[in-house]
Design a protein around this motif. Structure first.
Motif, mmCIF file in Angstrom:
data_model
loop_
_atom_site.group_PDB
_atom_site.id
_atom_site.type_symbol
_atom_site.label_atom_id
_atom_site.label_comp_id
_atom_site.label_asym_id
_atom_site.label_seq_id
_atom_site.Cartn_x
_atom_site.Cartn_y
_atom_site.Cartn_z
ATOM 1 N N HIS A 262 -18.944 5.626 -30.854
ATOM 2 C CA HIS A 262 -19.562 6.126 -29.627
ATOM 3 C C HIS A 262 -18.557 6.817 -28.710
ATOM 4 O O HIS A 262 -18.889 7.804 -28.039
ATOM 5 C CB HIS A 262 -20.254 4.980 -28.889
ATOM 6 C CG HIS A 262 -21.447 4.437 -29.599
ATOM 7 N ND1 HIS A 262 -22.743 4.805 -29.280
ATOM 8 C CD2 HIS A 262 -21.554 3.568 -30.629
ATOM 9 C CE1 HIS A 262 -23.593 4.169 -30.074
ATOM 10 N NE2 HIS A 262 -22.887 3.420 -30.904
ATOM 11 N N TYR A 263 -17.321 6.307 -28.676
ATOM 12 C CA TYR A 263 -16.348 6.945 -27.779
ATOM 13 C C TYR A 263 -15.905 8.301 -28.316
ATOM 14 O O TYR A 263 -15.560 9.195 -27.551
ATOM 15 C CB TYR A 263 -15.144 6.039 -27.559
ATOM 16 C CG TYR A 263 -14.618 6.092 -26.130
ATOM 17 C CD1 TYR A 263 -14.870 7.186 -25.297
ATOM 18 C CD2 TYR A 263 -13.870 5.056 -25.598
ATOM 19 C CE1 TYR A 263 -14.409 7.235 -23.998
ATOM 20 C CE2 TYR A 263 -13.397 5.085 -24.299
ATOM 21 C CZ TYR A 263 -13.665 6.181 -23.507
ATOM 22 O OH TYR A 263 -13.212 6.227 -22.218
ATOM 23 N N ILE B 98 -12.000 -0.704 -24.499
ATOM 24 C CA ILE B 98 -11.442 -0.074 -25.688
ATOM 25 C C ILE B 98 -10.632 -1.140 -26.423
ATOM 26 O O ILE B 98 -9.951 -1.962 -25.808
ATOM 27 C CB ILE B 98 -10.526 1.105 -25.321
ATOM 28 C CG1 ILE B 98 -11.318 2.187 -24.565
ATOM 29 C CG2 ILE B 98 -9.893 1.713 -26.572
ATOM 30 C CD1 ILE B 98 -10.437 3.300 -24.036
ATOM 31 N N GLY B 99 -10.711 -1.127 -27.738
ATOM 32 C CA GLY B 99 -9.932 -2.061 -28.530
ATOM 33 C C GLY B 99 -9.366 -1.353 -29.741
ATOM 34 O O GLY B 99 -9.514 -0.136 -29.897
ATOM 35 N N ARG B 100 -8.712 -2.124 -30.567
ATOM 36 C CA ARG B 100 -8.169 -1.548 -31.789
ATOM 37 C C ARG B 100 -8.628 -2.368 -32.982
ATOM 38 O O ARG B 100 -8.792 -3.587 -32.902
ATOM 39 C CB ARG B 100 -6.652 -1.436 -31.732
ATOM 40 C CG ARG B 100 -5.889 -2.719 -31.706
ATOM 41 C CD ARG B 100 -4.389 -2.468 -31.612
ATOM 42 N NE ARG B 100 -4.002 -1.861 -30.346
ATOM 43 C CZ ARG B 100 -3.363 -0.702 -30.227
ATOM 44 N NH1 ARG B 100 -3.023 -0.011 -31.298
ATOM 45 N NH2 ARG B 100 -3.038 -0.225 -29.051
ATOM 46 N N LEU B 101 -8.872 -1.678 -34.083
ATOM 47 C CA LEU B 101 -9.247 -2.327 -35.326
ATOM 48 C C LEU B 101 -8.003 -2.960 -35.949
ATOM 49 O O LEU B 101 -6.904 -2.415 -35.834
ATOM 50 C CB LEU B 101 -9.862 -1.316 -36.291
ATOM 51 C CG LEU B 101 -11.067 -0.523 -35.772
ATOM 52 C CD1 LEU B 101 -11.404 0.598 -36.740
ATOM 53 C CD2 LEU B 101 -12.268 -1.427 -35.560
ATOM 54 N N GLY B 102 -8.184 -4.071 -36.600
ATOM 55 C CA GLY B 102 -7.052 -4.674 -37.288
ATOM 56 C C GLY B 102 -6.119 -5.411 -36.355
ATOM 57 O O GLY B 102 -6.534 -6.026 -35.375
ATOM 58 N N ALA C 25 -8.125 15.265 -26.715
ATOM 59 C CA ALA C 25 -8.159 15.555 -28.153
ATOM 60 C C ALA C 25 -7.551 14.408 -28.945
ATOM 61 O O ALA C 25 -8.090 13.993 -29.988
ATOM 62 C CB ALA C 25 -7.402 16.854 -28.439
ATOM 63 N N GLY C 26 -6.439 13.884 -28.470
ATOM 64 C CA GLY C 26 -5.798 12.769 -29.154
ATOM 65 C C GLY C 26 -6.655 11.522 -29.158
ATOM 66 O O GLY C 26 -6.743 10.811 -30.175
ATOM 67 N N ALA C 27 -7.305 11.263 -28.038
ATOM 68 C CA ALA C 27 -8.170 10.090 -27.948
ATOM 69 C C ALA C 27 -9.355 10.218 -28.892
ATOM 70 O O ALA C 27 -9.715 9.265 -29.597
ATOM 71 C CB ALA C 27 -8.643 9.899 -26.507
ATOM 72 N N SER C 28 -9.975 11.385 -28.937
ATOM 73 C CA SER C 28 -11.119 11.588 -29.831
ATOM 74 C C SER C 28 -10.719 11.358 -31.286
ATOM 75 O O SER C 28 -11.423 10.677 -32.038
ATOM 76 C CB SER C 28 -11.675 13.000 -29.661
ATOM 77 O OG SER C 28 -12.664 13.273 -30.638
ATOM 78 N N ALA C 29 -9.592 11.925 -31.676
ATOM 79 C CA ALA C 29 -9.137 11.772 -33.054
ATOM 80 C C ALA C 29 -8.806 10.319 -33.381
ATOM 81 O O ALA C 29 -9.011 9.866 -34.513
ATOM 82 C CB ALA C 29 -7.909 12.659 -33.295
ATOM 83 N N ALA C 30 -8.309 9.583 -32.394
ATOM 84 C CA ALA C 30 -7.982 8.171 -32.613
ATOM 85 C C ALA C 30 -9.230 7.346 -32.887
ATOM 86 O O ALA C 30 -9.195 6.377 -33.659
ATOM 87 C CB ALA C 30 -7.242 7.614 -31.401
ATOM 88 N N PHE C 31 -10.353 7.725 -32.279
ATOM 89 C CA PHE C 31 -11.611 7.021 -32.530
ATOM 90 C C PHE C 31 -12.282 7.494 -33.812
ATOM 91 O O PHE C 31 -13.123 6.789 -34.371
ATOM 92 C CB PHE C 31 -12.572 7.197 -31.346
ATOM 93 C CG PHE C 31 -12.247 6.316 -30.176
ATOM 94 C CD1 PHE C 31 -12.739 5.020 -30.104
ATOM 95 C CD2 PHE C 31 -11.426 6.762 -29.154
ATOM 96 C CE1 PHE C 31 -12.426 4.196 -29.035
ATOM 97 C CE2 PHE C 31 -11.102 5.951 -28.078
ATOM 98 C CZ PHE C 31 -11.606 4.663 -28.023
#
Length: 415
Positions: free
Chosen positions: A329-330, A280-284, A365-371
């Protein structure tokens, strides 16, 4: 309520949020855009201010403790509504609230110090939970990482099989090779590689529960002579390997140890070796782990920006030969996990309690929304020691993936 009222008036612009205080007073924020509003009910008068002071931590704990509820138990609807209204300029509103950001960053940096003893404790916090929990929401192979959706309508089992195929195609496997799986989980990836190629695989984990399951599966599959598992920190692994694969483990390494991670992988690889890192990574730009997730789900966890990974790996003399960003995908994976958890509500409450169930749904739910709306993504990075270790073009990946798909049709179903 005035703190939360002020916060939500500034935040909510898309969709409609209705707040019902414990005394019955109703407040509406935003405008309906054709979708039903999300209704939140507070069950004690102090809960709204508790949420406003530290929004993500406060809302998570208030929901877990029953101080706050969402109509139809639609916690995913609430988090999605909030995150789609959150842009970079006010993203920190959800993380620290009125707590000074300097304190948040200093706390986060300390929590990323994953020395060996602490790493094992952090892993046990999450991965040594009752195995029946994971059976209730994961695929049959217990792949607890991002699936690969060649079609968004594919089943979870298919997406996780396709993920293993996709990764194996990038490893360019050859007969007789030795493979190291760092953070092997319940053994699914290691066993898959042992099934589709004449290779020896060593999977390492810090989870005692995962180790028991992985060894049992290898024996039942008749692969325990060449697919082995050990309870050991990756920093203690010795020997040389032709291929190294790591899926969903790098998030637990911590930025202070990235350079050591890549240096150790380089030393473990043969001259023609290949490393495939899935994380898992982050954009920016680099960021921080939200305090609720760090406290309740993944203590010591951190999802890196691409720049943090590359700046550490480039000091190890490894060559970055391929990068892929699995952007959505996640989200699709997490949506299926969340759906499975909702369907298993009674079983999960029986295993643990209502508070745990609420915690788990809030997490997914929080993880899905973050992706979907936030800065999260998945990276697959391929590294080599020599620039001629792999074929000249990427065609070999696509050719191998097609062959592996055919081969996988004859594999036994995971148990």
């Amino acid at each position: 309520m005035w703190l939360l009222d002020r916060f939500l008036k500034k935040l909510v612009r898309q969709g409609q949020l209705i707040i019902v205080e414990s005394n019955g007073h109703r407040h509406s924020y935003g405008v309906s855009e054709g979708e039903a509003p999300v209704t939140v009910r507070f069950h004690d008068p102090e809960a709204p201010d508790f949420v406003a002071i530290h929004p993500y931590m406060g809302s998570g704990e208030a929901y877990m403790d029953g101080r706050m509820s969402v109509d139809d138990e639609d916690i995913m609807g609430l988090i999605r509504l909030i995150l789609k209204n959150t842009v970079r300029d006010n993203a920190n509103m959800l993380e620290g609230g009125i707590i000074p950001r300097t304190i948040q960053h200093l706390t986060n940096r300390f929590q990323r110090l994953n020395w060996e003893k602490r790493s094992k404790q952090n892993v046990a916090h999450h991965y040594d939970l009752d195995g029946r929990l994971y059976d209730l929401f994961l695929d049959k192979d217990r792949q607890y990482s991002c699936g690969y959706f060649t079609d968004i309508h594919n089943s979870l089992d298919q997406a996780q099989l396709d993920k293993k195929i996709h990764i194996a195609s990038k490893l360019d496997l050859k007969s007789g090779q030795r493979i190291l799986d760092i953070g092997c989980g319940w053994g699914g990836m290691a066993l898959f590689l042992g099934q589709i190629a004449d290779v020896e695989v060593l999977g390492v984990t810090l989870s005692e529960e995962q180790l028991k399951v992985a060894r049992k599966r290898a024996k039942e599959a008749g692969l325990d002579d060449r697919v082995k598992f050990q309870l050991i920190d990756y920093r203690e692994v010795k020997g040389r390997f032709d291929r190294i694969v790591s899926v969903g483990m790098f998030e637990h390494v911590g930025p202070p140890y990235y350079k050591n991670f890549f240096n150790h992988c380089r030393d473990l690889l043969t001259d023609d070796g290949v490393l495939l890192l899935h994380t898992i990574g982050r954009l920016g730009l680099p960021g921080t782990t939200d305090p609720w997730t760090n406290k309740y789900i993944f203590p010591g966890g951190y999802c890196p920006a691409l720049s943090e990974i590359v700046s550490a790996s480039e000091q190890s003399d490894l060559i970055l030969s391929d990068v892929e960003n699995l952007r959505l995908h996640y989200m699709y994976t997490l949506n299926q996990w969340y759906k499975n958890v909702l369907a298993a509500r009674a079983e999960i409450i029986k295993l643990y309690d209502v508070r745990f169930y609420r915690m788990w749904t809030f997490y997914l739910a929080g993880a899905s929304a973050a992706f979907q709306y936030g800065q999260m993504c998945n990276y697959q990075l391929q590294y080599i020691r020599k620039r001629d270790s792999l074929p000249l073009t990427r065609d070999y990946m696509f050719e191998s993936e097609a062959l592996l798909r055919e081969q996988a049709k004859n594999l036994p179903s995971p148990e």
